[in-house]
Motif scaffolding. Structure first.
Motif, mmCIF file in Angstrom:
data_model
loop_
_atom_site.group_PDB
_atom_site.id
_atom_site.type_symbol
_atom_site.label_atom_id
_atom_site.label_comp_id
_atom_site.label_asym_id
_atom_site.label_seq_id
_atom_site.Cartn_x
_atom_site.Cartn_y
_atom_site.Cartn_z
ATOM 1 N N GLN A 173 -3.106 7.763 -7.270
ATOM 2 C CA GLN A 173 -2.407 6.822 -6.407
ATOM 3 C C GLN A 173 -1.049 6.520 -7.001
ATOM 4 O OE1 GLN A 173 -2.006 3.103 -6.666
ATOM 5 N NE2 GLN A 173 -1.641 2.659 -4.518
ATOM 6 N N SER A 223 -7.570 -2.237 -1.484
ATOM 7 C CA SER A 223 -8.505 -1.486 -0.646
ATOM 8 C C SER A 223 -9.538 -2.429 -0.039
ATOM 9 C CB SER A 223 -9.202 -0.418 -1.490
ATOM 10 O OG SER A 223 -10.382 0.032 -0.880
ATOM 11 N N ASN A 279 0.780 -1.232 0.000
ATOM 12 C CA ASN A 279 0.000 0.000 0.000
ATOM 13 C C ASN A 279 0.812 1.282 0.000
ATOM 14 O OD1 ASN A 279 -2.317 -1.536 0.037
ATOM 15 N ND2 ASN A 279 -2.608 -1.388 2.244
ATOM 16 N N TYR A 280 2.103 1.213 0.313
ATOM 17 C CA TYR A 280 2.858 2.447 0.505
ATOM 18 C C TYR A 280 4.066 2.525 -0.432
ATOM 19 C CZ TYR A 280 -0.029 2.731 4.648
ATOM 20 O OH TYR A 280 -1.108 2.788 5.495
ATOM 21 N N LYS A 296 -1.464 9.658 1.669
ATOM 22 C CA LYS A 296 -1.768 9.337 0.273
ATOM 23 C C LYS A 296 -1.084 10.318 -0.665
ATOM 24 C CE LYS A 296 -6.214 7.224 1.409
ATOM 25 N NZ LYS A 296 -7.691 7.307 1.291
ATOM 26 N N GLY A 349 -6.308 7.765 -3.570
ATOM 27 C CA GLY A 349 -5.119 7.213 -2.942
ATOM 28 C C GLY A 349 -5.186 5.737 -2.629
ATOM 29 N N GLU A 350 -6.342 5.085 -2.844
ATOM 30 C CA GLU A 350 -6.484 3.666 -2.517
ATOM 31 C C GLU A 350 -5.971 2.806 -3.665
ATOM 32 O OE1 GLU A 350 -7.535 2.354 0.345
ATOM 33 O OE2 GLU A 350 -7.835 4.337 1.223
#
Length: 704
Positions: free
Chosen positions: A433, A408, A216-217, A585, A403-404
Motif C-alpha cells: 500500500q 479499511s 485512501n488515495y 491500488k 492495497g488497504e
C-alpha cells in the motif's frame, strides 16, 4: 448590468468555452482504460486544476470543515436529515423543469406527486411519505441533465473555487439550478441566515467523502476526476433511475436471470466455465468410481479430518468443504467475492450525532490514530488503535487486504469483533500500500511476502512499544494477529519468522483467504482485469451502469430497507469493478514510487496504465535476469510449509471456489495444515465474511 443580463452573459461565455475546448484523442493503447479520459477527455487544464484542487482542499480543511463540525455538534443527525429532506423538497422546480425539458413526463408527474405529498403529509418535506406510501423515489434531476438532452457538450474538466470538479456545462447547469431554486430569492437578513444554514447542512454530507478520498488515495486529484466523470455520466444518462437499474441488467448481451442464478464455477487454469457439480471426496488411492459415501462421512465422527486428509492424498480426489454455507445461492466466483461488502456488525456507527460531531461516541469514532517513525528521513507510519480500560488486556493486530490502508472498513469491523471479546486492537495498513511504502526505507518495493513480513514485524514491534510507553500499559501474553487476503499471507510469513525467532510473542494467527501461490493469484488478477479489452463497445455505459448498481446497493444498505442476499452483477460487470479497484491500488503504489521521476503526471499515468501486477513484479521485485517463475516458490505458502506442519498457533479460513487459488493448491495446503485450516463450500475470495457460519467459527477462535 442587471443580474439577469449577467446570467445570460455567463451562460453564453460557458457555451463558447464549450465549443473552443475540443476533446483530444488517445493515440496509444493501454492495458487499463484511463477512465478519467474516457469520461472527461484530455485534461488540458491539469496544471491549473491541480493547483485549484490543492487550494480547495486547504479551504475545506481550515474553513469549511470546522464550520461543519460546529454545525454537526449543534444539530443532531435526525435534525440534519430533516433539514436535508426539506431542502430537497424545496428544489422541486429544478427537477420538474429538467424532466420537462427532457420530455420525461412520467418523472415530472412523479415529482409533482412527491412535492404535493411531502409538502403536506410530510410536513413541508421533512419526511418522505411519497416514497413509503406511493413508492415514488426522488429523481436525481438537475439542469445539467437537461442541457445534455439539448446536446450541449460538456467541455473540459475544470476545478473552480469551492467545487472539487466540474465542467462548463456543469457550471451552466448549476447557474440554472440556482435560478430555479426558490431559496435564491430570499432577501431578508433572517431568511438569508436560514439559507446559509441550509447550505452548511447540505455540504456537511460531503465531508465523509472528502475524508475517504484524502485518506485512501495517493493522488486525490486523479481519483476525484475519475469519480466525477463516472458520476456525471450516470446522471446525464439517467442510469441512476430505479426503473433503469431494475430492468437494464446487462450490457454484455448475456442471459442473466436474477431468479435463476446458477452455481457457475471456473477452471482455475483456463478461466473457462465448468459444469456445476457437487464435489465429493475420494479415499486414498481410490478411483473416480470409488467415492466416499455419505454414510461414511456421517459416521466418521472424530475421524472425519483424517478421512478428508486421506482423500486429499489421492491424485484424483476432489476438494471437500469443512463448513457448508446453507442457502448461499452462488453466482460466480468473482461476483461472490464482492459479497465481502456485506460484511458488517451492528452498532459500529450508532450515534444520534453525525460522525463530524464532537459528541459522537460511536465505536468507529473511539478508534484513535497515532504514528511511529520507521526510517529516518521518511514519513511517519500512521496506525489506528483502541484500548481496553484494563492496563493488561490481550492484544489483536489486524493486517488488511492488499492495497488497504488503516481506514479499511473490514479492519474497523474486525476491530469491533475483537474489542467486544475483550481485546485491545491495533489496525495497520497493508504492506502492499502506498502509505506503507512512503514510510519504509528508500528503495523499498512491497510485494515480496518474505521481505514484507520483516518490515511488518518491525512496524508492529515499534507500535506495541509506543503504546505501552505512552499509555503506561502492558499487553498480556495473549497476542493475536489476523489478516485477510494478502494481509493473511504476510501474517503467516510473520508467523514463520516468529516460529524461528519469537520477538512479538504472538500466541495465535488467523489467516482468511491467503493466496497459496502469490504469483498464480497475481496472474489471475491480471487476467480478470484485462477482460475489458475483449469488448470495448459501450465501455462508458457499462462502467457507469455497474457503478450505478453499486450506489443502489450502498443506498439499500444505509437505509436498511431490505436484506441483500445476492448481487445484481454479471460476471463481466464484477470483473469491471474488481479490475478498477485492484488497478487503483496498484496505481496508488506506483504513483508513490515513481512520483519524483515524472514531472508530467500525464506521462506518469501513461506508464501506470500500461503496467499490471505481473509487470510490477518483473520491474520492482526481480533481480537482474530473474524470471517470475523463479520466485513462485519463495512467494508461496510452500516456502513456509515446515512452519505450517509443525506449529499449532495458527488457523486458516478459505473457500474451495476462491478464484485466486486452485483446488490442487488448497489440497496441498490442507495436507500441510490438517485441522488448522477450515474450508467453506462457497464464498470465493472473502465472500463469506458476512455469513453467520463463518462469524460463529471465528468467535470460537477468539474466545478467551
Amino acid at each position: 448590468m442587471s443580474k439577469f443580463k449577467k446570467f445570460i452573459a455567463l451562460l453564453f461565455l460557458l457555451i463558447v468555452l464549450n465549443v473552443n475546448f475540443a476533446l483530444g484523442e488517445i493515440t496509444e493503447p493501454a492495458k487499463y482504460p484511463d477512465y478519467a479520459y474516457e469520461y472527461l477527455g484530455n485534461d488540458k487544464l491539469e496544471g491549473f486544476n491541480r493547483k485549484m484542487f490543492t487550494f480547495n482542499s486547504k479551504l475545506n480543511k481550515y474553513a469549511l470543515k470546522p464550520l461543519h463540525i460546529l454545525w454537526a455538534s449543534i444539530m443532531p443527525q435526525y435534525g440534519m436529515d430533516r433539514i436535508k429532506y426539506m431542502t430537497n423538497n424545496i428544489e422541486y422546480p429544478m427537477r420538474l423543469m429538467s424532466s420537462l425539458i427532457q420530455k420525461d413526463f412520467k418523472t415530472s408527474g412523479h415529482e409533482t406527486v412527491r412535492f404535493l405529498t411531502n409538502s403536506t403529509i410530510g410536513l413541508g418535506g421533512m419526511f418522505d411519505p411519497a416514497k413509503h406510501i406511493f413508492h415514488y423515489e426522488q429523481a436525481n434531476e438537475n439542469m445539467e441533465q437537461a442541457l445534455t438532452k439539448c446536446h450541449v457538450k460538456s467541455g473540459p474538466y475544470m476545478v473552480v473555487p469551492g467545487l472539487m470538479g466540474t465542467c462548463p456545462r456543469g457550471l451552466c447547469g448549476k447557474a440554472l439550478d440556482t435560478a430555479l431554486n426558490p431559496t435564491s430569492y430570499i432577501a431578508t437578513p433572517v431568511l438569508a441566515a436560514v439559507k446559509a444554514g441550509l447550505l452548511v447542512n447540505r455540504t456537511a454530507y460531503m465531508q465523509p467523502i472528502m475524508k475517504m478520498i484524502e485518506s485512501n488515495y495517493a493522488d486525490p486529484y486523479d481519483i476525484t476526476k475519475k469519480l466525477y466523470g463516472i458520476e456525471s455520466h450516470i446522471k446525464t444518462s439517467n442510469l441512476d433511475r430505479k426503473e433503469v437499474l431494475d430492468t437494464n441488467i446487462d450490457l454484455y448481451n448475456e442471459n442473466y436471470d436474477t431468479d435463476k442464478i446458477e452455481n457457475v464455477k471456473l477452471d482455475p487454469t483456463t478461466g473457462n466455465e465448468l459444469a456445476a457439480t457437487s464435489p465429493k471426496p475420494l479415499t486414498e488411492g481410490a478411483s473416480e468410481d470409488d467415492e466416499i459415501t455419505i454414510a461414511e462421512i456421517l459416521n466418521a465422527g472424530e475421524n472425519l479430518d483424517n478421512l478428508i486428509l486421506k482423500s486429499y492424498n489421492s491424485k484424483n480426489s476432489k476438494l471437500m468443504a469443512d463448513i457448508l454455507l446453507n442457502s448461499y445461492n452462488p453466482q460466480n466466483p468473482v461476483t461472490d467475492s464482492m459479497r465481502t461488502a456485506l460484511f458488517e456488525l451492528p452498532n459500529i456507527n450508532n450515534s444520534i450525532w453525525n460522525e463530524l460531531s464532537v459528541w459522537n461516541r460511536s465505536f468507529k469514532k473511539k478508534i484513535k490514530t497515532a504514528s511511529v517513525n520507521i526510517s529516518d528521513g521518511r514519513n511517519d507510519y500512521n496506525f489506528r488503535y483502541i484500548l481496553q480500560k484494563s492496563t493488561t488486556s490481550p492484544l489483536a493486530i489486524i493486517f488488511p487486504s492488499i492495497g488497504e490502508g488503516i481506514y479499511s472498513s473490514h479492519s474497523t469491523i474486525l476491530a469491533k469483533l475483537f474489542f467486544d471479546a475483550g481485546y485491545s486492537v491495533i489496525i495497520e495498513g497493508s504492506a502492499f500500500q502506498w502509505e506503507f511504502a512512503k514510510s519504509m526505507p528508500e528503495g523499498f518495493h512491497p510485494g515480496n511476502p518474505y521481505v514484507d513480513g520483516d518490515y511488518l514485524k518491525t512496524v508492529t514491534a515499534k507500535i506495541i512499544t509506543k503504546l505501552e510507553g505512552d499509555k503506561h500499559i502492558t499487553f498480556n501474553q495473549e497476542r493475536l494477529l489476523i489478516g485477510t487476503s494478502y494481509g493473511a499471507l504476510t501474517a503467516l510469513f510473520v508467523g514463520d519468522k516468529e516460529y524461528k525467532n519469537n520477538t512479538l510473542n504472538l500466541t495465535k494467527i488467523l489467516a482468511i483467504c491467503p493466496p497459496a501461490e502469490l504469483v498464480y493469484a497475481m496472474h489471475q488478477v491480471d487476467k480478470n482485469t484485462a477482460e475489458w479489452q475483449n469488448d470495448t463497445t459501450n465501455l462508458k455505459d457499462k462502467v457507469a451502469l455497474t457503478a450505478a448498481k453499486i450506489i443502489q446497493i450502498a443506498k439499500i444498505k444505509d437505509e436498511k430497507e431490505q436484506k441483500i442476499e445476492t448481487l445484481p452483477f454479471t460476471e463481466n460487470e464484477a470483473k469491471l469493478i474488481t479490475g478498477f479497484i485492484m488497478h487503483q491500488k496498484l496505481s496508488d503504489l506506483i504513483y508513490t514510487l515513481e512520483f519524483d521521476n515524472y514531472k508530467d503526471k500525464k506521462e506518469l499515468y501513461k506508464y501506470i496504465n500500461n503496467m499490471n501486477y505481473s509487470d510490477y513484479a518483473s520491474k520492482y521485485l526481480l533481480d537482474n535476469g530473474q524470471k517470475l517463475d523463479e520466485i513462485e516458490y519463495i512467494f508461496s505458502l510452500h516456502s513456509i510449509s515446515e512452519y505450517l506442519k509443525n506449529s499449532d498457533n495458527y488457523k486458516i479460513y478459505h473457500s474451495i471456489n476462491d478464484y485466486l487459488t486452485t483446488p490442487q493448491q488448497l489440497k496441498k495446503l490442507k495436507l500441510y495444515t490438517g485441522k488448522k485450516s477450515v474450508y467453506m463450500d462457497n464464498g470465493a475470495h472473502l465472500g463469506f465474511l458476512y455469513r453467520e457460519e463463518f462469524l460463529n467459527e471465528l468467535k470460537k477462535d477468539i474466545q478467551r
